[in-house]
Design an enzyme around this catalytic site. Structure first.
Site, PDB file in Angstrom:
ATOM      1  CD  GLU A  48       5.757   7.023  -1.831  1.00  0.00           C
ATOM      2  OE1 GLU A  48       5.543   6.125  -0.996  1.00  0.00           O
ATOM      3  OE2 GLU A  48       5.015   7.996  -1.994  1.00  0.00           O
ATOM      4  CB  THR A  49       8.263   3.827  -7.722  1.00  0.00           C
ATOM      5  OG1 THR A  49       6.845   3.772  -7.524  1.00  0.00           O
ATOM      6  CG2 THR A  49       8.777   2.458  -8.120  1.00  0.00           C
TER       7      THR A  49
END
Length: 124
Positions: A48-49
């Protein structure tokens, strides 16, 4: 990225553009489950980062921000040490949402996980 999850998990951005974000994370005790394997949640956090950093390349960060709306992840290979690398590429870039594919590989280029993340574009 001081005082962020990225710092806590020792994530390092290797490449950043509108078309590809690459982030490395060492498999240390901080990202392992109690039995010693890489925690799936840490892998998802890395994925997700990478997607979110890519999403930020497509917006005006003075007035807009990126937030995760949905993420899925298939964990394909267990890891006890080494490094994993997330490679995020865009599938859809819209005005309000984005969809990114993320391949997570180990230091040998072997696929550890595959993920898809939907991002929301919000006003700050």
């Amino acid at each position: 990225m001081h005082n962020t999850l990225m710092e806590a998990l020792q994530m390092e951005v290797k490449e950043k553009s509108k078309d590809l974000v690459t982030i490395a994370m060492p498999v240390t005790g901080n990202v392992k489950q109690p039995v010693g394997f890489l925690h799936g949640g840490a892998t998802v956090a890395l994925a997700e980062t990478a997607a979110s950093i890519g999403g930020m390349e497509h917006v005006d960060t003075r007035s807009q921000a990126i937030v995760g709306m949905e993420i899925n992840c298939n964990h394909l290979k267990a890891k006890k040490d080494g490094v994993i690398v997330a490679k995020a590429t865009p599938v859809h870039i819209g005005k309000r949402t984005m969809v990114w594919n993320i391949h997570v590989e180990d230091e040998h280029g072997e696929l550890v996980a595959i993920s898809r993340c939907t991002l929301g574009v919000i006003n700050q």
